[in-house]
Design a protein around this motif. Structure first.
Motif, PDB file in Angstrom:
ATOM      1  N   ASN A  31       0.841  -1.190   0.000  1.00 52.76           N
ATOM      2  CA  ASN A  31       0.000   0.000   0.000  1.00 52.76           C
ATOM      3  C   ASN A  31       0.882   1.248   0.000  1.00 52.76           C
ATOM      4  OD1 ASN A  31      -2.155   1.695   0.104  1.00 52.76           O
ATOM      5  ND2 ASN A  31      -2.995   0.941   2.035  1.00 52.76           N
ATOM      6  N   CYS A  34      -0.216   5.058   0.940  1.00 49.01           N
ATOM      7  CA  CYS A  34      -0.799   5.482   2.213  1.00 49.01           C
ATOM      8  C   CYS A  34       0.173   6.361   2.987  1.00 49.01           C
ATOM      9  CB  CYS A  34      -1.180   4.266   3.039  1.00 49.01           C
ATOM     10  SG  CYS A  34      -1.826   4.722   4.640  1.00 49.01           S
ATOM     11  N   ARG A  37       0.533   5.460   6.957  1.00 45.99           N
ATOM     12  CA  ARG A  37       1.446   4.389   7.273  1.00 45.99           C
ATOM     13  C   ARG A  37       2.899   4.797   7.006  1.00 45.99           C
ATOM     14  NH1 ARG A  37       1.272  -1.775   6.533  1.00 45.99           N
ATOM     15  NH2 ARG A  37       3.420  -2.141   7.147  1.00 45.99           N
ATOM     16  N   ALA A 282      -5.132   8.493   4.889  1.00 45.41           N
ATOM     17  CA  ALA A 282      -4.945   7.051   4.746  1.00 45.41           C
ATOM     18  C   ALA A 282      -5.563   6.592   3.447  1.00 45.41           C
ATOM     19  CB  ALA A 282      -5.600   6.331   5.916  1.00 45.41           C
ATOM     20  N   ARG A 283      -5.248   5.377   3.089  1.00 46.20           N
ATOM     21  CA  ARG A 283      -5.866   4.821   1.892  1.00 46.20           C
ATOM     22  C   ARG A 283      -6.190   3.362   2.180  1.00 46.20           C
ATOM     23  NH1 ARG A 283      -3.007   5.812  -3.791  1.00 46.20           N
ATOM     24  NH2 ARG A 283      -3.413   7.985  -3.225  1.00 46.20           N
ATOM     25  N   TYR A 284      -7.302   3.159   2.864  1.00 42.65           N
ATOM     26  CA  TYR A 284      -7.619   1.815   3.319  1.00 42.65           C
ATOM     27  C   TYR A 284      -8.077   0.892   2.185  1.00 42.65           C
ATOM     28  CZ  TYR A 284      -9.870  -2.141   5.408  1.00 42.65           C
ATOM     29  OH  TYR A 284     -10.217  -3.431   5.706  1.00 42.65           O
ATOM     30  N   CYS A 288      -5.040  -4.263   3.752  1.00 38.36           N
ATOM     31  CA  CYS A 288      -4.413  -3.714   4.959  1.00 38.36           C
ATOM     32  C   CYS A 288      -4.560  -4.678   6.130  1.00 38.36           C
ATOM     33  CB  CYS A 288      -5.057  -2.388   5.353  1.00 38.36           C
ATOM     34  SG  CYS A 288      -4.749  -1.048   4.201  1.00 38.36           S
ATOM     35  N   CYS A 292      -1.167  -4.343   8.184  1.00 39.25           N
ATOM     36  CA  CYS A 292      -0.952  -3.102   8.930  1.00 39.25           C
ATOM     37  C   CYS A 292      -1.731  -3.109  10.237  1.00 39.25           C
ATOM     38  CB  CYS A 292      -1.365  -1.896   8.085  1.00 39.25           C
ATOM     39  SG  CYS A 292      -1.022  -0.322   8.902  1.00 39.25           S
ATOM     40  N   ALA A 295      -5.180  -1.339  10.702  1.00 41.91           N
ATOM     41  CA  ALA A 295      -6.254  -1.710   9.776  1.00 41.91           C
ATOM     42  C   ALA A 295      -7.670  -1.541  10.326  1.00 41.91           C
ATOM     43  CB  ALA A 295      -6.050  -3.144   9.302  1.00 41.91           C
ATOM     44  N   CYS A 298      -8.558   2.140  10.501  1.00 41.53           N
ATOM     45  CA  CYS A 298      -8.729   2.745   9.173  1.00 41.53           C
ATOM     46  C   CYS A 298      -9.984   2.217   8.485  1.00 41.53           C
ATOM     47  CB  CYS A 298      -7.510   2.481   8.301  1.00 41.53           C
ATOM     48  SG  CYS A 298      -6.014   3.260   8.922  1.00 41.53           S
TER      49      CYS A 298
HETATM   50  S1  SF4 Z   1      -4.324   0.232   7.641  1.00 40.14           S
HETATM   51 FE1  SF4 Z   1      -4.499   2.444   7.479  1.00 40.14          FE
HETATM   52  S2  SF4 Z   1      -2.471   3.196   7.936  1.00 40.14           S
HETATM   53 FE2  SF4 Z   1      -2.248   1.044   7.491  1.00 40.14          FE
HETATM   54  S3  SF4 Z   1      -1.775   0.983   5.324  1.00 40.14           S
HETATM   55 FE3  SF4 Z   1      -3.973   0.715   5.494  1.00 40.14          FE
HETATM   56  S4  SF4 Z   1      -4.811   2.751   5.314  1.00 40.14           S
HETATM   57 FE4  SF4 Z   1      -2.642   3.001   5.710  1.00 40.14          FE
END
Ligand code: SF4
Lengths: 369, 490
Positions: A31, A34, A37, A282-284, A288, A292, A295, A298
């Motif tokens: 990702n 984002c 992150r 963010a770019r969920y 994710c 991440c 997650a 987000c």
């Molecule tokens: S969970 Fe949130 S912070 Fe992590 S990569 Fe995805 S969008 Fe970005």
């Protein structure tokens, strides 16, 4: 990028920095767009702690059964100076050196500093590159620049001198049964190994040698069938390598992200944390969830604003350009005027909505046609 | 995926409850399916921990391994599990219908029933496949002998896992895949993989909407995972101490009961969900071609059961010929299955309408009694003008059939502003006057599609396993070795 260091330290608050490892770097490339992150990782923020503080803990627990099994297997393979591993590499990979030096780099006399360990890895690699002896490095420490920040990486083992090249060896405890393993697990291992190959190549280049001396062929060592016996499989990680390199190059430069932030912003755990986190875009996507710690938070945020991204990549692709559930529905029922670039999609959505309504009405009336 | 399924998902997200993507049930549901919820030990390839199973929702059986690392206990579990699975198989052998004599003069039959297995998810299929792999080569005599039922179980599980790969087969169904074939939720496929969340969207409990029910389903304490992987916190805080106590207590029955109780607590909620899902699926009427596909499943079962005694275990890996044939079969089965679903279900057919390969609307004109007298003999060739708002992408000359009655065939003459002009060519009886009711009347709703009987595939394609020797011969058998039989299972 030393000039952003103070800013990044401030972002982290008082907490000690968390570091990237191959898994998080591989995840980062999943990702790359984002900013949230990218920033949190660059500053070494403990995302797990942040997510917990926000009330959305990451569902990344590990069963002690799996941990025990994983550690036990790695220990077994590495026992007696990697004796079992060496046998495997000789048999499966045609390592034809009679004597192989074994260097454990985990404990450096008098200190465990990462800089020191890395320096020692570097020195030993340099020597190996000039000579032609077979070598196994256990617990080497590599360094990779991620968005302007150094990250330290610890591959399981690096084997040297199979036809003059270095090979990364990854030890994993998932089983290879009749020559097949779970594709997702192999893919994850390949992504991680690609990160090591990349870091190793950069180091070899820095030492003035041809980076191609690090092979794109890595060895995956796993239990065979239902036993504890290890087996080695050669894995070509060129595709993963290309992805990692491309994504790392595309990663938004952290210094630019930092510049765009309001002054005084910090991810320190406290009352303002939710606001701070939300301030960074963010770019969920459902991917994710596997990669991440943020997650769940987000996803909740994306759902609350009705983003189509939470429904998955296929929906996002099908509805390319329409980011919200509400907009998609309004285009489908004709209450929203479609801009020219969405005219075709809007037409499809309207037809789809009409066809669905008709078919459902018909079924409710008990008819077929 | 398509704009249609995406739209259904978006609608579900907005409504807070799942939306239908089918109006009939596209799978067979046996009167007494064998529902199974297996659990495996974390970190191991195929170490069974427990399974809850049975055909009576009020009385599930629980099999558990109190110390999953113990080889003897593991084989004891396999033997018990085998007994129950083989009983289910046996319960479905009995009545058979005669299919007449085959070429070899032997009478061919088809059992009237087949044993169906229902699992929560694909992970369960993978687990059964591996369990099958680790037991089917075992020997019942000599060193490391196991109970006769154990290798038999392995062969049946392998067969079931293989049938699951076959599009349209209902012998082994997974609940998440089956529900997703009928409903779209407002969450991603990742979350749909959680049976509790999926059922929560489809049929939220009183006072909750889909998202709230799904949220609750993600709490592993309120809603333990449907397996085969366990919840790590459960492993660490409940299971590990219970297993340690069992080890420490010298295998005391009370200590064993503690392990079993813990596992029962993890399995029971999924057991209930499985049966609730069965209820949900039963609310839909069965699709028209389901019985035909189930007939193929019964053929496969009859063949496998009747040749079981003289066959060897399935090979470790398919030989090339068999693998190629299998792939070919699967592709054909996939095409046939997709066409059948569309013909059975208007809500599936609209996928083809959206793509322009089918169109629907009202008959607004034409000439229902038209004769083509250009040849030597007059032919019945009625014309229909169908007004449609669908994005038709069929060229003049394209062959089409009536979706509701595929026997009625025709071809597209013209796609114009006032509709599609179709010339009917068959399926109206033998005379020069159409059989009563065969030609749609003005004002009737019709759907025509270029999916044809042809794309159904032949009504009966041979199963890979009974390919006659005249067609390349049966594939060479894999003969298991001593090493296979004595393989580690640690
Ligand atoms: S969970 Fe949130 S912070 Fe992590 S990569 Fe995805 S969008 Fe970005």
């Amino acid at each position: 990028m030393t000039d952003t260091a103070p800013a990044l330290d401030r972002l982290r608050g008082d907490a000690p920095p968390r570091n990237h490892d191959a898994r998080t770097i591989a995840a980062l490339t999943a990702n790359p767009g984002c900013a949230r992150r990218g920033l949190m990782d660059a500053a070494g923020v403990d995302k797990d702690a942040v997510a917990r503080h926000l009330g959305f803990p990451a569902p990344f627990g590990q069963s002690q059964f799996a941990i025990t099994r994983g550690n036990g297997f790695e220990q077994q393979v590495k026992e007696n100076g990697c004796a079992e591993l060496l046998t495997l590499l000789r048999e499966r990979a045609g390592l034809d050196v009679a004597e192989v030096a074994y260097d454990d780099l985990e404990v450096v006399a008098g200190g465990e500093g990462r800089e020191l360990r890395h320096a020692r890895t570097r020195a030993l690699l340099g020597r190996a590159l000039d000579g032609d002896a077979g070598t196994l490095f256990d617990h080497p420490l590599l360094k990779l620049d991620i968005a302007g920040q150094p990250a330290y990486l610890e591959p399981d083992v690096i084997a040297f001198q199979l036809a003059g090249r270095f090979h990364v060896v990854e030890i994993k405890s998932f089983a290879v049964i009749d020559g097949q393993a779970e594709p997702e697990q192999v893919a994850a291992a390949a992504r991680q190994a690609a990160v090591y190959v990349l870091a190793l190549r950069r180091l070899v280049a820095e030492l003035g040698h041809d980076p191609a001396r690090v092979s794109h062929e890595v060895f995956l060592v796993c239990p065979e069938n239902f036993s504890n016996r290890p087996t080695a499989t050669a894995l070509d990680v060129r595709p993963q390598l290309a992805t990692v390199e491309r994504q790392l190059a595309r990663l938004t430069r952290v210094d630019r992200l930092v510049e765009a932030l309001p002054d005084g912003l910090t991810f320190a755990l406290g009352e303002e944390l939710p606001e701070t986190v939300r301030a960074v875009e963010a770019r969920y996507a459902p991917e994710c969830m596997a990669s991440c710690e943020m997650a769940i938070f987000c996803r909740d945020e994306a759902r609350a604003c009705g983003a189509t991204g939470v429904l998955g990549r296929s929906v996002r692709d099908d509805l390319g350009g329409v980011d919200s559930v509400a907009a998609a529905l309004e285009l489908a029922d004709g209450t929203r005027e479609a801009p020219p670039e969405l005219a075709e999609l809007a037409g499809q959505l309207r037809t789809a909505a009409r066809l669905r309504a008709e078919a459902l009405q018909l079924a409710a009336a008990g008819g077929v046609a | 995926m398509s704009v249609l399924t995406s739209l259904a998902q978006v609608q579900a997200a907005a409504a807070g409850v799942a939306q239908p993507v089918a109006t009939v049930r596209h799978c067979h549901l046996a009167a007494a399916p064998l529902v199974m919820v297996p659990l495996k030990m974390a970190g191991e390839a195929a170490a069974p921990l427990a399974v809850m199973l049975g055909s009576d929702r009020a009385a599930p059986e629980l099999l558990a391994v109190p110390q999953p690392r113990n080889r003897d206990l593991r084989f004891a579990f396999a033997a018990e599990f085998a007994k129950l699975v083989l009983e289910h198989v046996a319960a479905n052998v009995g009545a058979a219908e005669s299919l007449g004599e085959g070429k070899d003069g032997e009478e061919r039959v088809r059992y009237t029933e087949a044993p169906q297995i229902l699992l929560p998810n694909r992970g369960g299929v993978g687990f059964l496949r591996l369990l099958g792999r680790s037991t089917r080569f075992r020997r019942t005599e000599g060193p490391y002998a196991v109970e006769p039922a154990v290798p038999a179980l392995g062969r049946w599980l392998t067969w079931y896992a293989d049938r699951h790969d076959r599009p349209g087969s209902s012998l082994l169904l997974t609940m998440t895949e089956t529900l997703r074939l009928h409903w779209a939720t407002g969450q991603s496929s990742l979350e749909d993989g959680n049976l509790a969340a999926l059922v929560g969207w489809i049929d939220p409990p009183d006072g909750l909407d889909g998202p709230a029910a799904a949220r609750r389903a993600e709490d592993p304490v309120a809603s333990p995972p449907a397996g085969p992987a366990t919840d790590p916190t459960f492993d660490n805080e409940v299971l590990a101490p219970a297993i340690a106590a069992y080890d420490g207590a010298g295998r005391d029955p009370r200590a064993e009961e503690r392990v079993r109780d813990a596992l029962r607590g993890q399995l029971a909620p999924t057991w209930d969900l499985m049966w609730r899902s069965v209820d949900l699926l039963r609310t839909l009427p069965e699709g028209g071609s389901v019985a035909r596909r189930w007939e193929r499943d019964r053929d496969g079962f009859t063949w496998f059961h009747r040749s079981f005694a003289e066959s060897l275990p399935q090979p470790r890996r398919d030989i090339a010929v068999r693998a190629a044939r299998r792939l070919h079969d699967l592709e054909r089965a996939q095409d046939a299955y997709e066409a059948q679903r569309a013909f059975d279900d208007p809500l599936v057919m609209i996928e083809h309408r959206l793509n322009g390969l089918a169109f629907g609307g009202v008959v607004v004109g034409g000439d229902p009694a038209r004769l083509d007298e250009s040849g030597k003999r007059p032919k019945l060739r009625p014309h229909l003008l169908v007004a449609t708002g669908d994005p038709v992408r069929l060229d003049p000359g394209a062959t089409v059939v009536n979706a509701a009655r595929p026997g009625l065939k025709g071809r597209v003459l013209e796609v114009g502003a006032d509709g599609v002009l179709v010339e009917l060519t068959g399926g109206m009886g033998r005379g020069l006057v159409p059989a009563a009711g065969s030609v749609p009347q003005v004002g009737e709703r019709v759907v025509f599609t270029s999916l044809t009987e042809g794309s159904f595939g032949p009504a009966r394609f041979p199963e890979a396993e009974d390919t006659p020797w005249t067609h390349g011969g049966p594939p060479a058998e894999y003969v298991p070795t001593d090493e296979d039989a004595q393989e580690d299972w640690s």
